[in-house]
Design a protein around this motif. Sequence first.
Motif, PDB file in Angstrom:
ATOM      1  N   LEU A  54       0.817  -1.208   0.000  1.00 36.22           N
ATOM      2  CA  LEU A  54       0.000   0.000   0.000  1.00 36.22           C
ATOM      3  C   LEU A  54       0.859   1.270   0.000  1.00 36.22           C
TER       4      LEU A  54
ATOM      5  N   SER B 135      -0.173   5.182  -0.669  1.00 39.26           N
ATOM      6  CA  SER B 135      -1.584   5.418  -0.385  1.00 39.26           C
ATOM      7  C   SER B 135      -1.762   6.009   1.005  1.00 39.26           C
ATOM      8  N   THR B 136      -2.846   6.745   1.162  1.00 34.44           N
ATOM      9  CA  THR B 136      -3.203   7.319   2.455  1.00 34.44           C
ATOM     10  C   THR B 136      -4.479   6.657   2.953  1.00 34.44           C
TER      11      THR B 136
ATOM     12  N   ALA C 233       1.023   1.852   3.968  1.00 31.44           N
ATOM     13  CA  ALA C 233       0.136   3.013   3.866  1.00 31.44           C
ATOM     14  C   ALA C 233       0.537   4.092   4.853  1.00 31.44           C
TER      15      ALA C 233
ATOM     16  N   ASP D 246      -6.918   7.624  -0.020  1.00 27.94           N
ATOM     17  CA  ASP D 246      -7.193   6.511  -0.939  1.00 27.94           C
ATOM     18  C   ASP D 246      -7.996   5.399  -0.280  1.00 27.94           C
TER      19      ASP D 246
ATOM     20  N   HIS E 113      -9.559   5.227  -8.425  1.00 31.36           N
ATOM     21  CA  HIS E 113      -9.282   4.122  -7.500  1.00 31.36           C
ATOM     22  C   HIS E 113      -9.550   4.568  -6.067  1.00 31.36           C
ATOM     23  N   GLY E 114      -9.814   3.579  -5.231  1.00 34.22           N
ATOM     24  CA  GLY E 114     -10.062   3.849  -3.818  1.00 34.22           C
ATOM     25  C   GLY E 114     -10.736   2.647  -3.185  1.00 34.22           C
TER      26      GLY E 114
END
Length: 249
Positions: A5, A8-9, A32, A87, A136-137
């Motif tokens: 990940l 990504s947040t 992440a 995200d 995306h998400g």
Amino acid sequence: MTPDLTGSTALITGATSGIGKATADQLAALGAHVIVSGRDKTRGDAVVAGIRAAGGTADFVSADLNDEDSVRNLASRAAEAGGGHVDILVNSGGIFPFGATADTPTEQIDEVFAVNVKAPYLLVAALAPAMAERGHGAIVNVATMVSAIGMTGMGLYGSSKAALVLLTKSWAAEFGPAGVRVNAVSPGPTRTEGTLPMGEALDQLAAGAPAGRAGQPEEIAAAISFLVTDQASFVHGVVLPVDGGRLAV
């Protein structure tokens, strides 16, 4: 292959303890940047410190899910802390008072639905459109097994989570075509700081399932982690039971 990940947040509500904290730890371990959210700054800072000590990246953003302005502010501050994007959203924060219907104060009804339904709704409304624009998400809502079965004293809590289950499916239909996956987990009795007051009642509730025991926060978090990674790329709109096999009996 281990999911990655990195870049990504992930915003996790209710992340200062229990399932939310376990999820924060696991997503940070996958790379992440985790935004830890909760009301208690001391506990939030401790979670962040633990993640950073393990080599992860995390920040704490305080929020009161019972306050609309605080929830809206959380969405904007999380995006800012995440470099302009969120995200992954995990709606883990919630309250679960139990009691007889006739003894339930009106203000408690309002609070439960504000925290368990309105806050996730506002966060999805604020963050999912930007996810959709990026293509995306992933969003995971934490429900409960009592959203699908009737149990004495759990009508208020169960009905709020039943609303969240329906929203999970509606949001999957709304945002899925743009690449945003929305799913939920449905935990059974889980041993957390919040369930400590239940004492032996928690074990009694868990005893009827094949696992024969209460779950651990890390076991629920593992299901959440699966749902937010590309390992679940073809999974949309599901409510994944993580309840020790309650559905089998």
